[in-house]
Each structure stands twice: as structure tokens, then as C-alpha cells.
Design a protein around this motif. Sequence first.
Motif, PDB file in Angstrom:
ATOM      1  N   LEU A 199      30.904  52.724  44.862  1.00  0.00           N
ATOM      2  CA  LEU A 199      32.342  53.003  44.424  1.00  0.00           C
ATOM      3  C   LEU A 199      32.546  51.980  42.989  1.00  0.00           C
ATOM      4  CD1 LEU A 199      35.106  54.341  44.480  1.00  0.00           C
ATOM      5  CD2 LEU A 199      35.680  52.603  45.997  1.00  0.00           C
ATOM      6  N   ALA A 200      32.239  50.591  43.271  1.00  0.00           N
ATOM      7  CA  ALA A 200      32.192  49.691  42.135  1.00  0.00           C
ATOM      8  C   ALA A 200      31.392  49.955  41.014  1.00  0.00           C
ATOM      9  CB  ALA A 200      31.777  48.231  42.757  1.00  0.00           C
ATOM     10  N   ARG A 201      30.274  50.460  41.175  1.00  0.00           N
ATOM     11  CA  ARG A 201      29.271  50.904  40.193  1.00  0.00           C
ATOM     12  C   ARG A 201      30.097  52.123  39.454  1.00  0.00           C
ATOM     13  NH1 ARG A 201      25.088  50.084  43.504  1.00  0.00           N
ATOM     14  NH2 ARG A 201      24.923  52.353  44.069  1.00  0.00           N
ATOM     15  N   MET A 202      30.679  53.066  40.278  1.00  0.00           N
ATOM     16  CA  MET A 202      31.104  54.338  39.562  1.00  0.00           C
ATOM     17  C   MET A 202      32.190  53.599  38.673  1.00  0.00           C
ATOM     18  SD  MET A 202      31.377  57.150  42.451  1.00  0.00           S
ATOM     19  CE  MET A 202      32.301  58.214  41.388  1.00  0.00           C
ATOM     20  N   ASN A 203      33.057  52.847  39.016  1.00  0.00           N
ATOM     21  CA  ASN A 203      34.384  52.366  38.473  1.00  0.00           C
ATOM     22  C   ASN A 203      33.657  51.405  37.083  1.00  0.00           C
ATOM     23  OD1 ASN A 203      36.946  51.951  38.310  1.00  0.00           O
ATOM     24  ND2 ASN A 203      37.159  50.306  39.155  1.00  0.00           N
ATOM     25  N   GLU A 204      32.910  50.689  37.331  1.00  0.00           N
ATOM     26  CA  GLU A 204      32.353  49.818  36.259  1.00  0.00           C
ATOM     27  C   GLU A 204      31.783  50.448  35.171  1.00  0.00           C
ATOM     28  OE1 GLU A 204      33.739  46.507  35.902  1.00  0.00           O
ATOM     29  OE2 GLU A 204      34.633  47.308  37.716  1.00  0.00           O
ATOM     30  N   SER A 205      31.158  51.811  35.349  1.00  0.00           N
ATOM     31  CA  SER A 205      30.365  52.317  34.373  1.00  0.00           C
ATOM     32  C   SER A 205      31.557  52.815  33.362  1.00  0.00           C
ATOM     33  CB  SER A 205      29.637  53.558  34.894  1.00  0.00           C
ATOM     34  OG  SER A 205      30.810  54.562  35.226  1.00  0.00           O
ATOM     35  N   GLN A 206      32.943  52.829  33.515  1.00  0.00           N
ATOM     36  CA  GLN A 206      33.801  53.031  32.572  1.00  0.00           C
ATOM     37  C   GLN A 206      34.789  51.725  32.266  1.00  0.00           C
ATOM     38  OE1 GLN A 206      34.605  57.700  34.130  1.00  0.00           O
ATOM     39  NE2 GLN A 206      35.791  56.085  35.027  1.00  0.00           N
ATOM     40  N   LEU A 207      34.129  50.786  32.254  1.00  0.00           N
ATOM     41  CA  LEU A 207      34.601  49.439  31.707  1.00  0.00           C
ATOM     42  C   LEU A 207      35.132  49.514  30.421  1.00  0.00           C
ATOM     43  CD1 LEU A 207      35.337  46.515  32.209  1.00  0.00           C
ATOM     44  CD2 LEU A 207      32.971  45.917  31.065  1.00  0.00           C
ATOM     45  N   HIS A 208      34.685  50.344  29.394  1.00  0.00           N
ATOM     46  CA  HIS A 208      35.279  50.423  27.884  1.00  0.00           C
ATOM     47  C   HIS A 208      36.357  51.164  28.186  1.00  0.00           C
ATOM     48  CE1 HIS A 208      32.436  53.988  29.512  1.00  0.00           C
ATOM     49  NE2 HIS A 208      33.193  54.557  28.539  1.00  0.00           N
ATOM     50  N   ARG A 209      36.826  52.085  29.181  1.00  0.00           N
ATOM     51  CA  ARG A 209      38.139  52.938  29.297  1.00  0.00           C
ATOM     52  C   ARG A 209      39.243  52.010  29.414  1.00  0.00           C
ATOM     53  NH1 ARG A 209      37.249  58.313  28.773  1.00  0.00           N
ATOM     54  NH2 ARG A 209      39.561  58.696  29.180  1.00  0.00           N
ATOM     55  N   GLY A 210      38.880  50.936  30.227  1.00  0.00           N
ATOM     56  CA  GLY A 210      39.969  49.982  30.698  1.00  0.00           C
ATOM     57  C   GLY A 210      39.493  48.706  31.011  1.00  0.00           C
ATOM     58  N   PRO A 211      39.533  47.937  29.776  1.00  0.00           N
ATOM     59  CA  PRO A 211      38.871  46.496  30.069  1.00  0.00           C
ATOM     60  C   PRO A 211      39.735  45.458  30.586  1.00  0.00           C
ATOM     61  CG  PRO A 211      39.604  47.096  27.816  1.00  0.00           C
ATOM     62  CD  PRO A 211      39.844  48.197  28.284  1.00  0.00           C
ATOM     63  N   ASP A 212      41.192  45.979  30.608  1.00  0.00           N
ATOM     64  CA  ASP A 212      42.240  44.891  31.002  1.00  0.00           C
ATOM     65  C   ASP A 212      42.112  44.643  32.401  1.00  0.00           C
ATOM     66  OD1 ASP A 212      43.205  44.675  28.364  1.00  0.00           O
ATOM     67  OD2 ASP A 212      44.494  46.068  28.657  1.00  0.00           O
ATOM     68  N   GLU A 213      42.127  45.654  33.559  1.00  0.00           N
ATOM     69  CA  GLU A 213      41.943  45.214  34.689  1.00  0.00           C
ATOM     70  C   GLU A 213      41.035  46.105  35.519  1.00  0.00           C
ATOM     71  OE1 GLU A 213      46.397  43.503  36.362  1.00  0.00           O
ATOM     72  OE2 GLU A 213      46.391  45.501  35.206  1.00  0.00           O
ATOM     73  N   GLY A 214      40.629  45.968  36.658  1.00  0.00           N
ATOM     74  CA  GLY A 214      39.974  46.780  37.468  1.00  0.00           C
ATOM     75  C   GLY A 214      40.125  46.623  39.013  1.00  0.00           C
ATOM     76  N   SER A 215      40.431  47.770  39.704  1.00  0.00           N
ATOM     77  CA  SER A 215      40.907  47.675  41.114  1.00  0.00           C
ATOM     78  C   SER A 215      40.220  48.812  41.772  1.00  0.00           C
ATOM     79  CB  SER A 215      42.196  47.694  41.270  1.00  0.00           C
ATOM     80  OG  SER A 215      42.950  46.605  40.701  1.00  0.00           O
ATOM     81  N   LEU A 216      39.951  48.713  43.234  1.00  0.00           N
ATOM     82  CA  LEU A 216      39.377  49.487  44.089  1.00  0.00           C
ATOM     83  C   LEU A 216      40.421  49.730  45.356  1.00  0.00           C
ATOM     84  CD1 LEU A 216      35.621  48.323  44.311  1.00  0.00           C
ATOM     85  CD2 LEU A 216      36.687  50.154  42.633  1.00  0.00           C
ATOM     86  N   HIS A 217      40.300  50.991  45.869  1.00  0.00           N
ATOM     87  CA  HIS A 217      40.886  51.036  47.157  1.00  0.00           C
ATOM     88  C   HIS A 217      39.871  51.851  48.059  1.00  0.00           C
ATOM     89  CE1 HIS A 217      43.890  52.023  50.478  1.00  0.00           C
ATOM     90  NE2 HIS A 217      43.244  53.557  49.935  1.00  0.00           N
ATOM     91  N   ARG A 218      39.901  51.473  49.406  1.00  0.00           N
ATOM     92  CA  ARG A 218      38.992  52.011  50.174  1.00  0.00           C
ATOM     93  C   ARG A 218      39.916  52.485  51.571  1.00  0.00           C
ATOM     94  NH1 ARG A 218      33.845  50.168  51.899  1.00  0.00           N
ATOM     95  NH2 ARG A 218      34.892  47.950  51.890  1.00  0.00           N
ATOM     96  N   GLU A 219      39.754  53.257  52.220  1.00  0.00           N
ATOM     97  CA  GLU A 219      40.510  53.652  53.513  1.00  0.00           C
ATOM     98  C   GLU A 219      39.261  54.536  54.283  1.00  0.00           C
ATOM     99  OE1 GLU A 219      43.538  56.737  54.031  1.00  0.00           O
ATOM    100  OE2 GLU A 219      44.010  55.389  52.065  1.00  0.00           O
ATOM    101  N   PRO A 220      39.179  54.814  55.380  1.00  0.00           N
ATOM    102  CA  PRO A 220      38.183  55.682  55.942  1.00  0.00           C
ATOM    103  C   PRO A 220      37.993  57.002  55.402  1.00  0.00           C
ATOM    104  CG  PRO A 220      39.375  54.649  57.723  1.00  0.00           C
ATOM    105  CD  PRO A 220      40.155  54.351  56.562  1.00  0.00           C
ATOM    106  N   GLY A 221      36.819  57.320  54.760  1.00  0.00           N
ATOM    107  CA  GLY A 221      36.503  58.691  54.018  1.00  0.00           C
ATOM    108  C   GLY A 221      37.034  58.709  52.889  1.00  0.00           C
ATOM    109  N   VAL A 222      37.711  57.664  52.105  1.00  0.00           N
ATOM    110  CA  VAL A 222      38.281  57.869  51.151  1.00  0.00           C
ATOM    111  C   VAL A 222      38.090  56.585  50.100  1.00  0.00           C
ATOM    112  CG1 VAL A 222      40.419  57.793  49.502  1.00  0.00           C
ATOM    113  CG2 VAL A 222      40.251  59.186  51.666  1.00  0.00           C
ATOM    114  N   GLY A 223      37.711  56.672  48.782  1.00  0.00           N
ATOM    115  CA  GLY A 223      37.614  55.377  47.747  1.00  0.00           C
ATOM    116  C   GLY A 223      37.980  55.788  46.643  1.00  0.00           C
ATOM    117  N   PHE A 224      39.003  54.996  45.913  1.00  0.00           N
ATOM    118  CA  PHE A 224      39.436  55.256  44.771  1.00  0.00           C
ATOM    119  C   PHE A 224      39.172  54.070  43.637  1.00  0.00           C
ATOM    120  CE2 PHE A 224      43.341  58.405  45.191  1.00  0.00           C
ATOM    121  CZ  PHE A 224      42.190  59.404  45.471  1.00  0.00           C
ATOM    122  N   GLY A 225      39.044  54.300  42.375  1.00  0.00           N
ATOM    123  CA  GLY A 225      38.770  53.118  41.428  1.00  0.00           C
ATOM    124  C   GLY A 225      39.145  53.255  40.137  1.00  0.00           C
TER     125      GLY A 225
END
Length: 654
Positions: free
Chosen positions: A21-47
Motif C-alpha cells: 500500500l505504501a509503495r502504491m501511494n509513494e509512486s504518486q508522490l509528485h501528485r501530492g508532495p505536501d503530505e502522505g497518509s495511509l489507512h488500513r482496516e481488515p480487507g481495506v487499505g487507502f492511501g
Amino acid sequence: MCGIVGIIDTLGTRDIDAQVLARMNESQLHRGPDEGSLHREPGVGFGHRRLSVIDLASGLQPLFNEDHSVVVVFNGEIYNYRELMTELTQLGHVFRTRCDTEVIVHAWEQWGESCVSRFRGMFAFGLWDRNQKTLFLGRDHIGVKPMFYALLPDGHFVFGSELKSLMTFPALSRKLNPQAVEDFFAYGYIPEPKTIFHDAFKLSPGHTITLKAGDNQIHQRRFWDLPFTPLAPLTEQEATNELVDRLRESVQSQMEAEVPLGAFLSGGVDSSAVVAMMAEQNKDMVNTCSIAFNDPSYDESTFANQVAQRYQTRHHTETVDTNDYGLIDTLAALYDEPYADSSAIPTYRVCQLARKRVTVALSGDGGDENFAGYRRYRYAMAEQKVRSLLPLSFRQPVFGMLGKLYPKADWAPRVFRAKTTFEALARDLVEGYFHGVSIMPDRVRDQLFSPHFRKDLQGYQAIEVMRAHAAKSPTDDPLSLIQYLDFKTYLPGDILTKVDRASMAHSLEVRVPLLDHKLVEWISGLPSSIKLHQGEGKYIFKKALEPYLPNDILYRPKMGFSIPLASWLRGPLKQSTRDAVLGPMMADTGIFNMSFLTDMVEQHQSGVRDYTAPLWTLLMFAAFLKNVLPDDANTRANIRDLLNPQLHSLNHQD
């Protein structure tokens, strides 16, 4: 403006791999350089990667409702969020922030899937409702913001703002989609909903996806379409007055930001109109940016300066060398799939310039599609006039034969280049328009592909993209129909893709007031006769702007963002074009008839024929192979084995 990603386990509640999930999110660092956050719960992950524009202090995502049962990641802007916030507050919802993202959460709680119909803006978002065990994705009406997704054999559903985010997910195959390859060499881009990869898709503009946990079927719904509903009769003066009022309101609605804001200013009608409306409503000087070229035949900076001086903008110009061909590999990596619009190069440069001064820029994109500004509309209507006089039973054999017999005269003045016109007249409107916009017409693509690849296509032709859209068109007016086709194909697949990737590469948010869906709806209802009038495209738009812009801005010939491709391919890029197009990687794919590729290179570089557009398209496909796909034996074998001819299908419902 941001980058979003998500992973859903459709088969249960397996833990989402935090590193993936973190790699997916960081692959788009250029789209949002100000902050980055993740959320995980059973069966779900958002970045989420954030570019802060509104509510800098408290707009962090992923963002939740009060009891954390609903979570959203969002890319874009909801311009009417204040009105929606007021309405939702009156309905009992409690807001913890003053940002537009939270409106999506409460709008979902209040209105469910129909919430997207309430939004006015550019958006792509993913929302998870834990209580309903439901994933909901939405993409804006016109397709300003992108959304990619894939339902994978291992039961994971993944989505993201760019294809590169999905490519970091281990289970996504790099297997190519043969239909997408055919589409690319016809259009120069890959139209929605396909991507270059067999198992990945784009969410089409004006569509949503609903996915229930435990159900691996995707339910897709269209919530908006371009109406082309005729307006009540208006005089020309009434139409121009209302058009200016609506344009002014759209521009004003998109000027809110807590960071530096400005506009692109090319010196053309569309960007100049946006700047004029901005200057009229802004008590401070408007920041404007444009690029100049050192070759006068490609340079519009004089006209941009003229508008900047008229409206006393804080204008910034940088000169770009017309031999700016060093970006080819950069663009290939940026777009993630083959993309052949050469104006991506100056677009990349103007976004690079703008980001030095502002974080948000308004653009004039959409004017040509709204008001029939492209020359091809004029040509298509002239051809349609001939078609209306002669039955297809006559046109097909007579003009078809003339098209075959007439020589391909690239070197001749346009009036003598009748082959393409004869070929178009032998077809109906949709097929003729497709023929006119194709990078490579059918007769060239027939020679381009190897027999093995043509077999993999199973008779599929890129015209089917336009045929499918034309079958759903709300209008049978000829001009409106081809505008509708452009709104479904060229606008999201080429223009908006180009601007999104080029701007996000520099962490720049671009807004498009001419594509506000309420404005677009109204314009679509105007009669075709006042859009293309006596051979003048954008007629009513130009008439409306006469009090705001000089005639030499409004009525000069359209230039566009052009670069000297033909001379590049015969000069500084001569050897690299030969090496790339005729190299082992292209041959190893098994897609191409290499002897025809050799003929094209030889004939173009010797000056016998002009194959500029086809060769640039091939060059960008080669750059895709080199820069996006790993160069290893497994990948090459996978490309050679393109194909299980049965294309992957999901249970989509429209």
C-alpha cells in the motif's frame, strides 16, 4: 490536487500488506508532495498524497465521518462545497473541517450513490462504507481527473490516480491488451475504458463503480451525459450576453485557493477569455504564464503579451528551444502507457514554468470541443454536405475507387491532397470522422501489424470505439454528434490526460472553467449554426468576447501547441528514431510488420513520403516499452504471447 490509491479484498478480510500500500501511494508522490497518509482496516487499505490547496490546516486524508465507519480518499475540487455543506448541516450532519473532501462523506451518508449528481467540480474519489461493506468510486462528469482500477484474479480490487500506482501491485499482469494497441495506433492515445494492460481499466467520465465485499462483480453506472437538449430560441445578442455571464460565473467559482493562483495564457481565444474573466473579478493582479519558442513559426508569445498588457497581469514568459526533444523518455514514464500527442512537450514546459509562480492555474481547455473550434469540424461538415446530396450506394463505390486510385500526395498543397477526402466521402459521418482524426488510417494500419497480431485482434477495429459512443448519442445533428464523440474520446483520452500528467508531474493543480459541466450542458443546447457559422468556428464565443479581446486575438488562424516533428525525425532524431522503431524490442513484440516499418523510416527520412505522425506514434510506443515495461526475458515473452484472444471481461453494468 492529490494522488489516491486503494486496495479492497473482495473475498474476505485479509490483511492489506502495508508495504505494498505504501509503495502504491509513494509512486504518486509528485501528485501530492505536501503530505502522505495511509489507512488500513481488515480487507481495506487507502492511501493519499496531498497537494494542499484549500483548508491547509485540517484537510488531511484519508478522511472519516464522525464514527469512522465511512472513509474517503479524494483527488480534485468540489466547487459548490460551501452550498452543499450548508444543506447537509441543515439536514443534521456535523462537519469537523471546512474542506470539500468532508462534503463527499456526508453526501454519501445522505444521498448514497446519487451524491455524485450533487457535485460540481473535477473529482475522482474512493469511499469505503464499513457498515454497508461497500466500495464506491466516482469520476467527474467530463473526466478532468483520472481513475484507474483493476479486479485481479487473487480477489483484490485496486484503484489509483495513475496507472503506475496499480503497476506496483504484484498481482497485476503486464499482459498487453491487443485492442488497446489497435486503438493507440489509430487515435494516438488509448480511449476509456481501456488501458494498455489487459487487466486494468479507466473509469469512464460521468460514471461510478459500486463493489460489495464478498461480491467480485463490478457494478458500473453512468450518472451524467452530455445532453445536447435544444435551448429555447435566443437572439444572437441574448446568447452572447448569457454566455459571458455563465463563463464569468464558472471562472469565479474556480478561483478559490489558499495558495498562489494564476492562469495559462497562450494568446489563443480560450485562455485569453479565461484571463479576461479572472482580471475582471480579481482586485489583485492576475498571475499569467506562457512559453515562447525561438522559432517564430511556432511562437504565439506576442499575442499572449498583448492580452497580458490589456489586463495588466503579472506575466511570466520563458523561451523554449523548438528542438526540445529530450523529454521523450520522461513523457513515456509519466504517462505509463503509450501516448503520442507531441504537444505534451510544450505542455510539460508551461506547467514547469507555472509551478515556479503558482500552485493552481486555470486553463482554457475545452473551448474547441464546446464551440466547434477545430478545423476538422469544418472539413467534416463540408464532407457531410456532399454526403447529403448523394446516396451511400453511389458514394461508396465511386469515391471508394477514387480513394484507392488517387496518389498519396503529402508533398502537395492541401487542395491537391484529395485521397483522404475521397476516402472520407465513401463512408458515413462517424466512419468519415474517425478516418479524418486517425493517426494512421485503416489502409496504413493494415500494413503496420503482423499477421499474427491481426489474428489476435479477431477483426476488432478502432472505429468500434466511436461506433459505440455514436449509438448512445443524444443527438443526430451532424456537428453535435462529432462534438459528442470528441467529448467521449479525444477530450478525456488526449487533452485532459495530457494536462493532468504534465501538471501533476510538477505538483501543479490545473482547473478548467470552460469544462464546468453546467456550462457545458448549456453550450451543448445552442444551435450548431452559431457554433460553426459560415466556416467560422467558435462563432458565438468570439462574438461574445468582442468587448473583451481584440479582433487579432479572436479571428487570427488557430496555431495550437505545435513542434517541428517532421524535421526532428529527419534531423536530430534521425538515428534514434531508426534505432527505436526498427530495434529488437519492437521486433520482439511480434506486433509489427517490420518490413513496413523499415519502408516508413526510409521513405520519411529520404523525403519521399511524410510519415511524421505514424513515426512519432511508433517512437512513443517504443519509448513505452523501454521506460515502462521492464526489459527482461519474461516481459518480452509476455508481450510476444500477447494474447489469449479472449479479452478479459468483468461484469460491468451501465
